[in-house]
Design a protein around this motif. Structure first.
Motif, PDB file in Angstrom:
ATOM      1  N   ALA A   1       0.836  -1.202   0.000  1.00 14.20           N
ATOM      2  CA  ALA A   1       0.000   0.000   0.000  1.00 14.20           C
ATOM      3  C   ALA A   1       0.870   1.252   0.000  1.00 14.20           C
ATOM      4  O   ALA A   1       0.600   2.215  -0.730  1.00 14.20           O
ATOM      5  N   GLY A   2       1.920   1.238   0.799  1.00 10.99           N
ATOM      6  CA  GLY A   2       2.849   2.372   0.822  1.00 10.99           C
ATOM      7  C   GLY A   2       3.506   2.587  -0.524  1.00 10.99           C
ATOM      8  O   GLY A   2       3.631   3.731  -0.997  1.00 10.99           O
TER       9      GLY A   2
ATOM     10  N   LEU B   1       0.920   4.045  -2.979  1.00  7.25           N
ATOM     11  CA  LEU B   1       0.695   5.466  -2.703  1.00  7.25           C
ATOM     12  C   LEU B   1       1.879   6.302  -3.175  1.00  7.25           C
ATOM     13  O   LEU B   1       1.704   7.372  -3.759  1.00  7.25           O
ATOM     14  N   ARG B   2       3.096   5.808  -2.949  1.00 10.29           N
ATOM     15  CA  ARG B   2       4.294   6.518  -3.414  1.00 10.29           C
ATOM     16  C   ARG B   2       4.267   6.649  -4.929  1.00 10.29           C
ATOM     17  O   ARG B   2       4.479   7.732  -5.471  1.00 10.29           O
ATOM     18  N   ASP B   3       3.968   5.557  -5.602  1.00 14.06           N
ATOM     19  CA  ASP B   3       3.945   5.578  -7.063  1.00 14.06           C
ATOM     20  C   ASP B   3       2.840   6.484  -7.605  1.00 14.06           C
ATOM     21  O   ASP B   3       2.964   7.008  -8.712  1.00 14.06           O
ATOM     22  N   ALA B   4       1.781   6.668  -6.821  1.00 11.46           N
ATOM     23  CA  ALA B   4       0.685   7.547  -7.222  1.00 11.46           C
ATOM     24  C   ALA B   4       0.961   9.002  -6.860  1.00 11.46           C
ATOM     25  O   ALA B   4       0.129   9.873  -7.104  1.00 11.46           O
ATOM     26  N   GLY B   5       2.122   9.259  -6.276  1.00 12.90           N
ATOM     27  CA  GLY B   5       2.482  10.622  -5.903  1.00 12.90           C
ATOM     28  C   GLY B   5       1.870  11.081  -4.592  1.00 12.90           C
ATOM     29  O   GLY B   5       1.967  12.259  -4.249  1.00 12.90           O
ATOM     30  N   ARG B   6       1.279  10.185  -3.861  1.00 11.34           N
ATOM     31  CA  ARG B   6       0.683  10.519  -2.566  1.00 11.34           C
ATOM     32  C   ARG B   6       1.739  10.263  -1.480  1.00 11.34           C
ATOM     33  O   ARG B   6       1.631   9.367  -0.669  1.00 11.34           O
ATOM     34  N   LEU B   7       2.765  11.105  -1.520  1.00 10.85           N
ATOM     35  CA  LEU B   7       3.978  10.857  -0.753  1.00 10.85           C
ATOM     36  C   LEU B   7       3.788  10.949   0.752  1.00 10.85           C
ATOM     37  O   LEU B   7       4.389  10.178   1.495  1.00 10.85           O
ATOM     38  N   GLU B   8       2.993  11.888   1.222  1.00 13.65           N
ATOM     39  CA  GLU B   8       2.797  12.029   2.669  1.00 13.65           C
ATOM     40  C   GLU B   8       2.106  10.793   3.236  1.00 13.65           C
ATOM     41  O   GLU B   8       2.489  10.282   4.287  1.00 13.65           O
ATOM     42  N   GLU B   9       1.087  10.303   2.528  1.00  9.83           N
ATOM     43  CA  GLU B   9       0.383   9.105   2.977  1.00  9.83           C
ATOM     44  C   GLU B   9       1.309   7.890   2.940  1.00  9.83           C
ATOM     45  O   GLU B   9       1.307   7.066   3.858  1.00  9.83           O
ATOM     46  N   ALA B  10       2.077   7.792   1.877  1.00  8.29           N
ATOM     47  CA  ALA B  10       3.020   6.684   1.745  1.00  8.29           C
ATOM     48  C   ALA B  10       4.029   6.707   2.883  1.00  8.29           C
ATOM     49  O   ALA B  10       4.338   5.662   3.472  1.00  8.29           O
TER      50      ALA B  10
ATOM     51  N   LYS C   1       3.700   7.921   5.890  1.00  9.68           N
ATOM     52  CA  LYS C   1       3.074   7.491   7.151  1.00  9.68           C
ATOM     53  C   LYS C   1       2.996   5.970   7.235  1.00  9.68           C
ATOM     54  O   LYS C   1       3.307   5.380   8.276  1.00  9.68           O
ATOM     55  N   ILE C   2       2.589   5.361   6.152  1.00  7.69           N
ATOM     56  CA  ILE C   2       2.481   3.896   6.151  1.00  7.69           C
ATOM     57  C   ILE C   2       3.851   3.249   6.301  1.00  7.69           C
ATOM     58  O   ILE C   2       4.036   2.340   7.118  1.00  7.69           O
ATOM     59  N   LEU C   3       4.820   3.706   5.537  1.00  6.15           N
ATOM     60  CA  LEU C   3       6.158   3.104   5.603  1.00  6.15           C
ATOM     61  C   LEU C   3       6.804   3.296   6.976  1.00  6.15           C
ATOM     62  O   LEU C   3       7.455   2.396   7.494  1.00  6.15           O
ATOM     63  N   ARG C   4       6.610   4.465   7.572  1.00  4.76           N
ATOM     64  CA  ARG C   4       7.137   4.678   8.920  1.00  4.76           C
ATOM     65  C   ARG C   4       6.427   3.768   9.930  1.00  4.76           C
ATOM     66  O   ARG C   4       7.045   3.249  10.856  1.00  4.76           O
ATOM     67  N   GLY C   5       5.132   3.563   9.733  1.00  2.00           N
ATOM     68  CA  GLY C   5       4.394   2.654  10.602  1.00  2.00           C
ATOM     69  C   GLY C   5       4.899   1.229  10.491  1.00  2.00           C
ATOM     70  O   GLY C   5       5.089   0.543  11.500  1.00  2.00           O
ATOM     71  N   VAL C   6       5.139   0.778   9.270  1.00  2.00           N
ATOM     72  CA  VAL C   6       5.688  -0.566   9.081  1.00  2.00           C
ATOM     73  C   VAL C   6       7.056  -0.665   9.745  1.00  2.00           C
ATOM     74  O   VAL C   6       7.369  -1.667  10.400  1.00  2.00           O
ATOM     75  N   HIS C   7       7.862   0.376   9.601  1.00  2.00           N
ATOM     76  CA  HIS C   7       9.184   0.366  10.232  1.00  2.00           C
ATOM     77  C   HIS C   7       9.068   0.236  11.759  1.00  2.00           C
ATOM     78  O   HIS C   7       9.871  -0.446  12.384  1.00  2.00           O
ATOM     79  N   GLU C   8       8.063   0.866  12.333  1.00  2.00           N
ATOM     80  CA  GLU C   8       7.846   0.743  13.791  1.00  2.00           C
ATOM     81  C   GLU C   8       7.553  -0.697  14.177  1.00  2.00           C
ATOM     82  O   GLU C   8       7.999  -1.162  15.231  1.00  2.00           O
TER      83      GLU C   8
END
Length: 135
Positions: free
Chosen positions: A19-20, A23-32, A34-41
């Protein structure tokens, strides 16, 4: 229950990573982000979300920040071909062709049939085509 006691199945993390990336590929960088940082947590010892965050920063044009994420991924997993190929891409974007080429050629040599070797070769080909930088 505390946040650090919550466990998420690997399949759920994989879906979150995808999903991250979408979202990144769709240019929705802020949302991406958040998701990637959450996965990292939830997976702090995995290189995958760190590489995803690096790719996001590279898409933003922030090579230094991208390299910091790739370096952290490589600190955790020094042999991560995934982190190495994307780190080399960031180096190409920075115009550090020689350093990037060394890394990419080593990846190709180590396992010529891997998807990372194919990506490495494509990056070298692209750099040749446009005269030394990947973008």
């Amino acid at each position: 229950m505390r946040f650090n006691e919550v466990r998420i199945a690997d399949e759920t993390l994989r879906v979150m990573l995808e999903a991250g990336a979408l979202l990144r590929d769709a240019g929705r960088l802020e949302e991406a982000e958040k998701i990637l940082r959450g996965v990292h947590e939830f997976a702090p010892t995995s290189d995958v979300p760190l590489v995803g965050l690096g790719k996001l920063e590279l898409q933003r044009g922030r090579c230094v920040e991208a390299l910091a994420f790739y370096d952290e991924a490589l600190r955790l997993h020094p042999e991560s071909a995934y982190a190495r190929v994307h780190r080399a891409e960031a180096l190409l974007v920075q115009g550090k062709r020689e350093e990037a080429e060394t890394e990419l050629r080593e990846l190709i040599e180590q396992d010529p049939t891997s998807p990372h070797a194919r990506t490495a070769q494509a990056l070298l080909d692209a750099a040749d085509l446009i005269g030394g930088t990947a973008r």
